[in-house]
Design a protein around this motif. Structure first.
Motif: not given
Length: 186
Positions: A18-34
């Motif tokens: 998530a950190r790596r993707v957010q560095a490239v695509l800052p608008e991306s969100r990573f959700c966790f359910a459980g």
């Protein structure tokens, strides 16, 4: 991602990716359910979980009872597990037409056709996991194509009516007696 916050489910790699993707695509969100039971021996530390949810790396959406009703709100499903049976989360995601990013782990790899209905990354490899996520997030045509292929795969391979029919045929072929009493009396 959905599951328990266990190391073997790949939550640490998920947060790293998530950190790596957010560095490239800052608008991306990573959700966790459980559920967040941190007493399991393989669970991540509660402080670690609080840190990655408070700093914006992961968004904790809670325990969702009807995952299939929530999945259409997302772009893709990620499960970086080290091993699984057949993960219901990935079957539901495919059924909802979501592309899947998962690992080359037993159980996980059987729920996706690599490069068709999703992408498969090596187990415990946050770099390759993030590359797979980026490849899908940056290509809306790939999202559509993979989602459609995942839906077709789910209907072909994971439909409960089809699976139940296979069990019934197996029982008949083996000449095993079927239980004829209502389930509530068993």
């Amino acid at each position: 991602m959905a599951g328990r916050p266990l190391r073997q489910k790949g939550i640490v790699e998920y947060a790293d990716a998530a950190r790596r993707v957010q560095a490239v695509l800052p608008e991306s969100r990573f959700c966790f359910a459980g559920p967040t039971d941190f007493t399991h021996p393989d669970s991540v530390d509660g402080e670690w979980f609080d840190r990655v949810t408070n700093d914006g790396t992961l968004e904790y959406v809670g325990e969702i009872k009807d995952m299939a009703s929530q999945l259409p709100d997302y772009t893709l499903a990620v499960l970086p597990s080290y091993r699984e049976g057949t993960p219901r989360f990935l079957m539901e995601a495919a059924s909802c037409g979501l592309p899947v990013v998962t690992t080359d782990a037993p159980g996980c790899r059987e729920t996706v056709v690599d490069s068709s209905s999703g992408l498969i990354a090596p187990v415990a490899d946050a770099q390759r996991l993030s590359e797979a996520v980026i490849a899908i997030l940056q290509d809306t045509e790939k999202q559509r194509r993979m989602g459609k292929a995942g839906r077709a795969l789910a209907l072909q391979k994971f439909d409960m009516r089809r699976i139940n029919g296979q069990y019934l045929r197996l029982y008949r072929d083996l000449e095993l007696p079927l239980i004829s009493q209502p389930a509530s009396t068993i």
